[in-house]
Design an enzyme around this catalytic site. Structure first.
Site, mmCIF file in Angstrom:
data_model
loop_
_atom_site.group_PDB
_atom_site.id
_atom_site.type_symbol
_atom_site.label_atom_id
_atom_site.label_comp_id
_atom_site.label_asym_id
_atom_site.label_seq_id
_atom_site.Cartn_x
_atom_site.Cartn_y
_atom_site.Cartn_z
ATOM 1 N N LYS A 87 2.940 -9.559 16.580
ATOM 2 C CA LYS A 87 3.569 -10.624 15.785
ATOM 3 C C LYS A 87 3.226 -11.997 16.359
ATOM 4 O O LYS A 87 2.979 -12.950 15.623
ATOM 5 C CB LYS A 87 5.087 -10.412 15.735
ATOM 6 C CG LYS A 87 5.508 -9.217 14.898
ATOM 7 C CD LYS A 87 5.313 -9.500 13.413
ATOM 8 C CE LYS A 87 5.743 -8.368 12.534
ATOM 9 N NZ LYS A 87 5.702 -8.680 11.105
ATOM 10 N N GLY B 108 12.688 -1.191 27.374
ATOM 11 C CA GLY B 108 12.349 -2.435 26.690
ATOM 12 C C GLY B 108 13.503 -3.105 25.971
ATOM 13 O O GLY B 108 13.303 -4.121 25.299
ATOM 14 N N ASP B 109 14.726 -2.571 26.058
ATOM 15 C CA ASP B 109 15.877 -3.197 25.396
ATOM 16 C C ASP B 109 16.488 -4.284 26.285
ATOM 17 O O ASP B 109 17.091 -3.968 27.313
ATOM 18 C CB ASP B 109 16.974 -2.154 25.123
ATOM 19 C CG ASP B 109 16.907 -1.540 23.737
ATOM 20 O OD1 ASP B 109 16.153 -2.058 22.887
ATOM 21 O OD2 ASP B 109 17.614 -0.541 23.502
ATOM 22 N N ILE C 173 24.437 6.257 22.427
ATOM 23 C CA ILE C 173 24.469 4.840 22.816
ATOM 24 C C ILE C 173 23.488 4.665 23.964
ATOM 25 O O ILE C 173 23.629 5.300 25.021
ATOM 26 C CB ILE C 173 25.898 4.412 23.210
ATOM 27 C CG1 ILE C 173 26.811 4.526 21.978
ATOM 28 C CG2 ILE C 173 25.909 3.005 23.794
ATOM 29 C CD1 ILE C 173 28.273 4.233 22.245
ATOM 30 N N TYR D 284 4.455 -4.293 19.747
ATOM 31 C CA TYR D 284 4.908 -4.795 18.440
ATOM 32 C C TYR D 284 5.080 -6.323 18.489
ATOM 33 O O TYR D 284 4.530 -7.055 17.665
ATOM 34 C CB TYR D 284 6.225 -4.110 18.049
ATOM 35 C CG TYR D 284 6.913 -4.766 16.885
ATOM 36 C CD1 TYR D 284 6.299 -4.804 15.632
ATOM 37 C CD2 TYR D 284 8.166 -5.367 17.035
ATOM 38 C CE1 TYR D 284 6.927 -5.431 14.555
ATOM 39 C CE2 TYR D 284 8.791 -5.980 15.969
ATOM 40 C CZ TYR D 284 8.171 -6.014 14.730
ATOM 41 O OH TYR D 284 8.788 -6.647 13.678
ATOM 42 N N ARG E 232 17.321 2.541 26.614
ATOM 43 C CA ARG E 232 16.033 2.673 25.933
ATOM 44 C C ARG E 232 15.075 1.648 26.552
ATOM 45 O O ARG E 232 15.437 0.476 26.703
ATOM 46 C CB ARG E 232 16.218 2.392 24.434
ATOM 47 C CG ARG E 232 14.984 2.573 23.598
ATOM 48 C CD ARG E 232 15.296 2.493 22.111
ATOM 49 N NE ARG E 232 15.780 1.179 21.693
ATOM 50 C CZ ARG E 232 16.083 0.861 20.436
ATOM 51 N NH1 ARG E 232 15.977 1.770 19.478
ATOM 52 N NH2 ARG E 232 16.516 -0.341 20.129
ATOM 53 N N ARG F 111 23.497 -7.620 20.122
ATOM 54 C CA ARG F 111 22.481 -8.067 19.171
ATOM 55 C C ARG F 111 23.127 -8.936 18.104
ATOM 56 O O ARG F 111 24.336 -8.885 17.877
ATOM 57 C CB ARG F 111 21.820 -6.858 18.471
ATOM 58 C CG ARG F 111 21.014 -5.960 19.395
ATOM 59 C CD ARG F 111 19.723 -6.628 19.838
ATOM 60 N NE ARG F 111 18.926 -5.791 20.722
ATOM 61 C CZ ARG F 111 19.094 -5.712 22.047
ATOM 62 N NH1 ARG F 111 20.045 -6.415 22.640
ATOM 63 N NH2 ARG F 111 18.311 -4.958 22.771
ATOM 64 N N ASN G 211 -3.180 -2.906 12.087
ATOM 65 C CA ASN G 211 -2.512 -3.346 10.860
ATOM 66 C C ASN G 211 -1.912 -4.749 10.993
ATOM 67 O O ASN G 211 -2.131 -5.604 10.136
ATOM 68 C CB ASN G 211 -1.405 -2.357 10.489
ATOM 69 C CG ASN G 211 -0.832 -2.648 9.109
ATOM 70 O OD1 ASN G 211 -1.557 -2.648 8.124
ATOM 71 N ND2 ASN G 211 0.449 -2.924 9.051
ATOM 72 N N ASN H 177 0.826 -1.221 0.000
ATOM 73 C CA ASN H 177 0.000 0.000 0.000
ATOM 74 C C ASN H 177 0.859 1.270 0.000
ATOM 75 O O ASN H 177 0.330 2.385 0.012
ATOM 76 C CB ASN H 177 -1.012 0.014 1.154
ATOM 77 C CG ASN H 177 -0.351 0.150 2.520
ATOM 78 O OD1 ASN H 177 0.865 0.292 2.613
ATOM 79 N ND2 ASN H 177 -1.155 0.101 3.560
HETATM 80 N N1 UDP Z 1 21.001 1.557 19.703
HETATM 81 C C1 UDP Z 1 21.695 2.627 20.262
HETATM 82 N N2 UDP Z 1 21.475 3.885 19.731
HETATM 83 C C2 UDP Z 1 20.615 4.118 18.696
HETATM 84 C C3 UDP Z 1 19.908 3.011 18.144
HETATM 85 C C4 UDP Z 1 20.119 1.752 18.672
HETATM 86 O O1 UDP Z 1 22.484 2.467 21.192
HETATM 87 O O2 UDP Z 1 20.456 5.274 18.301
HETATM 88 C C5 UDP Z 1 21.210 0.198 20.251
HETATM 89 C C6 UDP Z 1 19.948 -0.400 20.872
HETATM 90 O O3 UDP Z 1 19.878 -0.085 22.245
HETATM 91 C C7 UDP Z 1 20.181 -1.885 20.613
HETATM 92 C C8 UDP Z 1 21.000 -1.945 19.350
HETATM 93 O O4 UDP Z 1 21.548 -0.637 19.178
HETATM 94 O O5 UDP Z 1 20.973 -2.446 21.637
HETATM 95 C C9 UDP Z 1 20.166 -2.277 18.130
HETATM 96 O O6 UDP Z 1 19.020 -1.430 18.100
HETATM 97 P P1 UDP Z 1 18.066 -1.350 16.837
HETATM 98 O O7 UDP Z 1 17.051 -0.275 17.120
HETATM 99 O O8 UDP Z 1 18.881 -1.237 15.603
HETATM 100 O O9 UDP Z 1 17.371 -2.773 16.794
HETATM 101 P P2 UDP Z 1 16.514 -3.591 17.894
HETATM 102 O O10 UDP Z 1 17.498 -4.445 18.625
HETATM 103 O O11 UDP Z 1 15.825 -2.599 18.773
HETATM 104 O O12 UDP Z 1 15.583 -4.387 17.069
#
Ligand code: UDP
Length: 320
Positions: free
Chosen positions: A142, A280-281, A204, A138, A278, A218, A89, A32
């Site tokens: 899923k 939820g990380d 970071i 999110y 951030r 990751r 969605n 879309n």
């Molecule tokens: N990250 C960061 N700064 C940013 C974006 C991401 O430090 O501006 C870190 C984030 O905390 C994670 C990793 O990079 O540990 C990957 O984040 P991304 O958003 O790319 O993917 P996610 O793991 O959230 O799917």
């Protein structure tokens, strides 16, 4: 065989479409264009339509043998702020898509899921039998669709492969398609913006995690390795039962390690500063990819360096 690539004008969908085309499949892209880009579908038949538009979908499905479903909203932060958009969605409209498929003769379905269905896993590397306990809307959307696929498969004989992606990154080596999100939230494209002066620095998100250097770990996987798995998934569905598989490399990198790798590949110093965690990380998300290896004879082939090189080429070429 003709494949309907739903969401094929998006980042991962467009790479899957190109890989399918290179392997001789007939591809129709259905998108879309709400977050997709017409340019990413160049060279393909593109049907502009919504996944909830059953009349439009039915016509397309009549010409296809299989569906790959990539069309979803995929920002974790936005899903927390606006869950309604995500459930609408990624669940309601996506189930309408699934029902349109069930009303057609197509019985092969490949679904883009995510490591986010695991939430904060107790063990890493993560195997597919880890509890699915998403910690954000999110991931919850899923998981809801994964559950629907399992029920439809049992009741109606649908065959599916669910792929749980870890951190998709990189761009096609041909240089014609790549990652282009608005806004961009992903680590590697953000770092590339920082070295180009398009943002002041990489923030970071936390350096006090219980990891070797304090930053999150990751599993970064090249988007074309994901695309290769989708083609194998399609072949697998021709001969085997439904399955859910992780797609990752099995190797984790910390944020600091990714920054160093970008500096090595590009020759540019990355401006960084340490910010807050951030929400939820999880500290570490790394796939155990053994099941996909066993069922599909698939293994990620491209290194972190190749991921960064391809993303850097794409960024320089397109100015994204
Ligand atoms: N990250 C960061 N700064 C940013 C974006 C991401 O430090 O501006 C870190 C984030 O905390 C994670 C990793 O990079 O540990 C990957 O984040 P991304 O958003 O790319 O993917 P996610 O793991 O959230 O799917």
């Amino acid at each position: 065989m003709a494949v309907l690539v739903v969401g094929g004008a998006g980042y991962i969908g467009s790479h899957a479409a190109l890989t399918l085309q290179r392997r001789g499949y007939e591809v129709i892209i259905y998108d879309n264009l709400c977050t997709g880009h017409k340019e990413l579908a160049a060279g393909f038949e593109l049907i502009v339509g919504d996944i909830a538009d059953s009349a439009k979908l039915t016509k397309a499905l009549n010409r296809c043998d299989a569906v790959m479903h990539f069309a979803a909203h995929a920002y974790v932060g936005e899903s927390v702020q606006n869950p309604r958009k995500y459930f609408q969605n990624n669940v309601t409209a996506a189930i309408a898509l699934l029902n349109s498929v069930m009303d057609s003769r197509v019985r092969k379905f490949i679904f883009s899921s995510t490591a986010a269905v695991y939430g904060n896993p107790a063990r890493s590397p993560i195997t597919e039998d880890s509890p699915r306990q998403p910690v954000n809307p999110y991931g919850a959307t899923k998981l809801a669709f994964e559950n629907a696929l399992e029920a439809y498969s049992r009741a109606y004989g649908l065959r599916f492969v669910t792929f749980r992606y870890f951190n998709a990154a990189g761009a096609d080596e041909g240089g014609t398609i790549g990652e282009n999100h608005h806004p961009e939230t992903h680590l590697i494209p953000i770092i590339l913006q920082a070295i180009q002066g398009k943002r002041a620095a990489l923030e970071i998100f936390g350096a006090d995690y219980p990891t070797a250097d304090g930053t999150c770990i990751r599993d970064y996987i090249h988007v074309n390795d994901l695309a290769d798995a989708h083609v194998l998934g399609l072949e697998y569905l021709g001969k085997a039962e439904s399955a859910a598989m992780n797609l990752g490399t099995g190797q984790g990198y910390s944020v600091h390690e990714v920054v160093s790798a970008v500096e090595h590949v590009t020759g540019h110093k990355v401006p960084t500063h340490i910010g807050q965690r951030r929400a939820g990380d999880p500290a570490e998300l790394v796939a155990d990819p053994t099941l996909a290896e066993k069922l599909l004879q698939w293994k990620a082939k491209r290194s972190l360096e190749q991921i960064i090189t391809s993303a850097w080429n794409w960024t320089q070429k397109t100015g994204t």
